[in-house]
Write an enzyme that holds these catalytic residues in place. Structure first.
Site, PDB file in Angstrom:
ATOM      1  N   CYS A 232       0.876  -1.181   0.000  1.00  0.00           N
ATOM      2  CA  CYS A 232       0.000   0.000   0.000  1.00  0.00           C
ATOM      3  C   CYS A 232       0.909   1.226   0.000  1.00  0.00           C
ATOM      4  O   CYS A 232       0.877   2.042   0.909  1.00  0.00           O
ATOM      5  CB  CYS A 232      -0.917   0.004   1.213  1.00  0.00           C
ATOM      6  SG  CYS A 232      -1.870  -1.510   1.460  1.00  0.00           S
ATOM      7  N   ALA A 233       1.720   1.343  -1.038  1.00  0.00           N
ATOM      8  CA  ALA A 233       2.841   2.285  -1.034  1.00  0.00           C
ATOM      9  C   ALA A 233       2.425   3.743  -1.059  1.00  0.00           C
ATOM     10  O   ALA A 233       3.117   4.604  -0.515  1.00  0.00           O
ATOM     11  CB  ALA A 233       3.772   1.991  -2.208  1.00  0.00           C
ATOM     12  N   GLY A 236       4.823   6.854  -1.358  1.00  0.00           N
ATOM     13  CA  GLY A 236       6.099   6.200  -1.138  1.00  0.00           C
ATOM     14  C   GLY A 236       7.011   6.681  -0.041  1.00  0.00           C
ATOM     15  O   GLY A 236       8.212   6.408  -0.077  1.00  0.00           O
ATOM     16  N   GLY A 237       6.495   7.339   0.981  1.00  0.00           N
ATOM     17  CA  GLY A 237       7.363   7.778   2.072  1.00  0.00           C
ATOM     18  C   GLY A 237       8.100   6.636   2.737  1.00  0.00           C
ATOM     19  O   GLY A 237       9.313   6.689   2.955  1.00  0.00           O
ATOM     20  N   LYS A 238       7.384   5.568   3.032  1.00  0.00           N
ATOM     21  CA  LYS A 238       8.006   4.408   3.678  1.00  0.00           C
ATOM     22  C   LYS A 238       8.795   3.575   2.675  1.00  0.00           C
ATOM     23  O   LYS A 238       9.797   2.948   3.039  1.00  0.00           O
ATOM     24  CB  LYS A 238       6.937   3.566   4.388  1.00  0.00           C
ATOM     25  CG  LYS A 238       6.230   4.328   5.504  1.00  0.00           C
ATOM     26  CD  LYS A 238       5.145   3.502   6.154  1.00  0.00           C
ATOM     27  CE  LYS A 238       4.385   4.312   7.193  1.00  0.00           C
ATOM     28  NZ  LYS A 238       3.541   5.373   6.592  1.00  0.00           N
ATOM     29  N   ASP A 256       0.190  -0.071  -5.433  1.00  0.00           N
ATOM     30  CA  ASP A 256      -0.934   0.727  -4.955  1.00  0.00           C
ATOM     31  C   ASP A 256      -2.061   0.654  -5.969  1.00  0.00           C
ATOM     32  O   ASP A 256      -1.821   0.371  -7.153  1.00  0.00           O
ATOM     33  CB  ASP A 256      -0.527   2.195  -4.744  1.00  0.00           C
ATOM     34  CG  ASP A 256      -1.446   2.892  -3.753  1.00  0.00           C
ATOM     35  OD1 ASP A 256      -1.150   2.860  -2.541  1.00  0.00           O
ATOM     36  OD2 ASP A 256      -2.480   3.439  -4.182  1.00  0.00           O
ATOM     37  N   ASP A 283      -4.477  -3.299 -10.349  1.00  0.00           N
ATOM     38  CA  ASP A 283      -5.700  -3.084 -11.126  1.00  0.00           C
ATOM     39  C   ASP A 283      -6.545  -4.356 -11.232  1.00  0.00           C
ATOM     40  O   ASP A 283      -7.601  -4.373 -11.860  1.00  0.00           O
ATOM     41  CB  ASP A 283      -5.365  -2.552 -12.524  1.00  0.00           C
ATOM     42  CG  ASP A 283      -4.305  -3.379 -13.238  1.00  0.00           C
ATOM     43  OD1 ASP A 283      -3.936  -4.451 -12.716  1.00  0.00           O
ATOM     44  OD2 ASP A 283      -3.835  -2.951 -14.306  1.00  0.00           O
ATOM     45  N   ASP A 301       0.853  -1.154   4.864  1.00  0.00           N
ATOM     46  CA  ASP A 301       0.547   0.118   5.530  1.00  0.00           C
ATOM     47  C   ASP A 301      -0.913   0.406   5.200  1.00  0.00           C
ATOM     48  O   ASP A 301      -1.229   1.140   4.275  1.00  0.00           O
ATOM     49  CB  ASP A 301       1.476   1.207   5.003  1.00  0.00           C
ATOM     50  CG  ASP A 301       1.303   2.519   5.729  1.00  0.00           C
ATOM     51  OD1 ASP A 301       0.733   2.520   6.831  1.00  0.00           O
ATOM     52  OD2 ASP A 301       1.725   3.559   5.187  1.00  0.00           O
ATOM     53  N   CYS A 354      -2.053   4.328  10.762  1.00  0.00           N
ATOM     54  CA  CYS A 354      -1.897   5.585  11.497  1.00  0.00           C
ATOM     55  C   CYS A 354      -3.178   5.835  12.295  1.00  0.00           C
ATOM     56  O   CYS A 354      -3.708   6.940  12.328  1.00  0.00           O
ATOM     57  CB  CYS A 354      -1.572   6.750  10.563  1.00  0.00           C
ATOM     58  SG  CYS A 354      -2.725   6.982   9.202  1.00  0.00           S
TER      59      CYS A 354
END
Length: 405
Positions: A232-233, A236-238, A256, A283, A301, A354
């Site tokens: 679940c990018a 892309g922070g992680k 994603d 998709d 995530d 989060c």
């Protein structure tokens, strides 16, 4: 403080878009700040901080102003007058502020501040849910913290520089930072500043990422050379943090359902000098099935209520609803069930949100481990982060290991 007409009009326009049109606060503020090139940092700061403050306390200010949605412009000015009065700002002699009852506003504020759902400005259903999930005492502290302005935290890109060198570079650009104990890649700004205009950012020396969020990639225990899936990018922070921890070696598959988010990751990866990421749009079920039993490490995530990051997204309080909460529980369970099959025997995965609510976190893990898909996994450890204890975003992460078949 003296109120300037053009800045106040920008605030009212922004509130209209957020409250009446349903636009996202961060996008609206980005648009507003581009309106007049003559505005300095103080002007821009006034607009951004005032909009966020009024969005944050929408219910409280609306109740004091005695207005309801949909908000006509006159009603938005009444809410603005409440904000200004409570801030001790003298209202100018403008038609919008005629007959503003300053004494009544302060009296109503004192009265409503004794009731948590008004004081912290949250919907009834959210207050009930928070108490149910966390208990009265913890929820009261946590939701109060979620109304505090979040710090600006940077994550150093160790592929290109060190934390010390980044600190010195920012200092040369008149931005002061400090180290955070327990967060090896983090720098906290001592005062808010537009870090995206710095040379350090253009050179890809850092990303803006909250301290709690920075703990997730490290929790996955990645090593250079591994095959890692970030399922679940998003933007892309992680993913970028994982690449840094893997020293650009091995393979990261960033997935994603939104191609637009992966395109943002592509831009960020180039700036960060990251070249071990392959991007795949989900998709259909095919991209997932092709990776069954292939990943050394998997990060889920998961989409969630976001109740751990309301400080950053205060408008989420007004976009969420009970039906969304029920739907997200099902989505999280489905992702754990389907995506976990990408982990190879002996591999590990991290489930993260989060959110601060147990039903999205440890309860999901408990349910998964007793399911048919979870029987091959064992619980290793988890970490619950509450904002009122850490000072940073509310987060949850759990590390699971798949047994050797």
């Amino acid at each position: 403080m003296r109120l300037h007409r053009n800045l106040c009009f920008a605030v009212i326009d922004g509130l209209h878009l957020i409250f009446n049109e349903g636009d996202y606060a961060d996008k609206v503020i980005q648009q507003l700040l581009k309106r007049d090139k003559r505005w300095g940092s103080r002007d821009r700061g006034f607009i951004a901080e005032t909009v966020y403050e009024i969005v944050r306390y929408k219910r409280l200010y609306s109740e004091i102003a005695d207005v309801k949605a949909p908000y006509q412009r006159d009603n938005l000015w009444r809410i603005f007058a409440v904000w200004a009065t409570l801030k001790g700002i003298k209202l100018p002699d403008w038609k919008y502020f005629t007959d503003t009852p300053s004494r009544k506003i302060k009296g109503r504020f004192d009265e409503l501040s004794k009731i948590r759902k008004f004081k912290e400005s949250i919907p009834d259903w959210m207050d009930d849910l928070g108490v149910k999930e966390l208990g009265e005492a913890i929820w009261t502290k946590e939701i109060a913290m979620q109304n505090e302005q979040a710090d600006v935290i940077l994550r150093v890109n160790t592929l290109k520089t060190t934390k010390k060198d980044l600190q010195q570079q920012l200092q040369s650009e008149e931005i002061e930072t400090e180290f955070l104990e327990g967060y090896p890649s983090a720098l906290k700004l001592t005062e808010r500043a537009n870090v995206f205009k710095t040379e350090a950012f253009k050179k890809g020396w850092f990303e803006v990422q909250d301290a709690s969020s920075q703990l997730v990639a490290a929790y996955l225990e990645v090593k250079p050379g591994m095959k890692v899936v970030d399922a679940c990018a998003g933007a892309g922070g992680k993913t970028l943090h994982l690449a840094s921890l893997m020293e650009n070696k091995g393979q990261i598959i960033a997935m994603d359902i939104y191609e637009s988010k992966l395109k943002k990751l592509k831009v960020r990866a180039k700036r960060n000098d990251v070249h071990n990421i392959e991007m795949k749009v989900i998709d259909s079920t095919k991209p997932i099935k092709k990776l069954y039993d292939k990943a050394d490490r998997l990060l889920i995530d998961a989409p969630c209520s976001g109740l751990g990051v309301l400080r950053r997204n205060p408008d989420a309080k007004w976009k969420l609803g009970p039906s969304f909460i029920e739907d997200i529980k099902k989505t999280q369970a489905e992702l754990l069930s389907q995506y976990s099959r990408m982990v190879k025997p002996g591999g590990k995965m991290v489930y993260a949100t989060c959110s601060i609510l147990p039903f999205e976190n440890e309860n999901q893990i408990d349910s998964f481990l007793t399911s048919a898909e979870g029987k091959n996994f064992k619980f290793v450890k988890d970490k619950k982060i509450l904002a009122h204890k850490s000072g940073f975003d509310g987060f949850y992460m759990a590390l699971l290991e798949r047994s050797e078949d």
